[in-house]
Design a protein around this motif. Structure first.
Motif, short mmCIF file in Angstrom:
data_model
loop_
_atom_site.label_atom_id
_atom_site.label_comp_id
_atom_site.label_asym_id
_atom_site.label_seq_id
_atom_site.Cartn_x
_atom_site.Cartn_y
_atom_site.Cartn_z
N SER A 1 0.17 9.20 -5.44
CA SER A 1 0.39 10.56 -4.93
C SER A 1 1.40 11.31 -5.80
O SER A 1 1.28 12.52 -5.97
N GLY A 2 2.37 10.61 -6.35
CA GLY A 2 3.34 11.26 -7.24
C GLY A 2 2.67 11.86 -8.46
O GLY A 2 2.96 13.00 -8.85
N ASN B 1 6.76 8.95 3.73
CA ASN B 1 6.82 7.56 3.30
C ASN B 1 8.16 7.27 2.63
O ASN B 1 8.76 6.20 2.83
N GLY B 2 8.66 8.20 1.83
CA GLY B 2 9.97 8.03 1.21
C GLY B 2 11.08 7.98 2.24
O GLY B 2 11.99 7.13 2.16
N MET B 3 11.02 8.86 3.25
CA MET B 3 12.02 8.84 4.32
C MET B 3 11.93 7.54 5.12
O MET B 3 12.96 6.97 5.51
N ARG B 4 10.72 7.05 5.36
CA ARG B 4 10.55 5.78 6.07
C ARG B 4 11.20 4.64 5.29
O ARG B 4 11.89 3.79 5.86
N TRP C 1 0.83 -1.21 0.00
CA TRP C 1 0.00 0.00 0.00
C TRP C 1 0.86 1.26 0.00
O TRP C 1 0.51 2.26 -0.62
N GLY C 2 2.00 1.22 0.69
CA GLY C 2 2.94 2.35 0.65
C GLY C 2 3.50 2.56 -0.75
O GLY C 2 3.63 3.68 -1.22
N TRP C 3 3.82 1.45 -1.43
CA TRP C 3 4.34 1.52 -2.80
C TRP C 3 3.28 2.11 -3.74
O TRP C 3 3.58 2.99 -4.55
N LEU C 4 2.05 1.65 -3.60
CA LEU C 4 0.96 2.18 -4.44
C LEU C 4 0.71 3.66 -4.15
O LEU C 4 0.48 4.45 -5.06
#
Length: 158
Positions: A33-34, A90-93, A25-28
């Motif tokens: 969002s991008g 999310n990217g930093m995570r 879900w984070g990848w999606l």
């Protein structure tokens, strides 16, 4: 090492987990969002830099106050703010999960990222929805030379 020690290709190393796959879900989210952020940011840049006569030189406090007077632009900016902060957090995570070895340090860093992103989202949202262009024009900081003085005076009279 013998052939018996090696796992067969494409065989599961461990049993498949049940439940929600947060990484998927984070990848999606990053992809969706991008794309939305590209549209929101270029729309934001177009309206702020190309539409007003004078380009970037036309942007001042009154311009921002006029934009934030419209619920459409308030929601546009809030959506851009929320998507950008969640996308960045999310990217930093993901970076922390990839490069930080210790579980305690990784958990602490991810916690800090979540808290900071949440705080910035709350503060940014409050700024957008509680923005009052007349706050610095009247009261203790009354400024008759302000571009907004007459507009705020007329609004206060109603």
């Amino acid at each position: 090492m013998t052939a018996a020690d090696l796992a067969a290709p494409r065989s599961p190393q461990r049993p498949a987990r049940r439940g929600v796959n947060l990484e998927k879900w984070g990848w999606l989210y990053m992809r969706v969002s991008g794309v939305l952020l590209v549209v929101l940011i270029f729309g934001h840049l177009f309206v702020n830099l190309m539409v007003p006569e004078g380009g970037v030189h036309a942007i001042d406090f009154a311009f921002v106050a006029g934009k934030f007077a419209s619920p459409f632009w308030q929601w546009w900016d809030v959506l851009m703010l929320w998507l950008a902060f969640i996308h960045g957090a999310n990217g930093m995570r993901t970076i922390v999960n990839d490069y930080v070895q210790g579980k305690t340090v990784r958990t602490a860093l991810v916690g800090v990222i979540i808290v900071v992103a949440a705080l910035m989202i709350v503060l940014g949202t409050l700024v957008v929805f509680t923005f009052d262009p007349c706050a610095g024009v009247f009261g203790a900081f009354e400024n008759p030379d302000s571009v907004l003085y007459e507009v705020c005076q007329a609004a206060a009279a109603n």
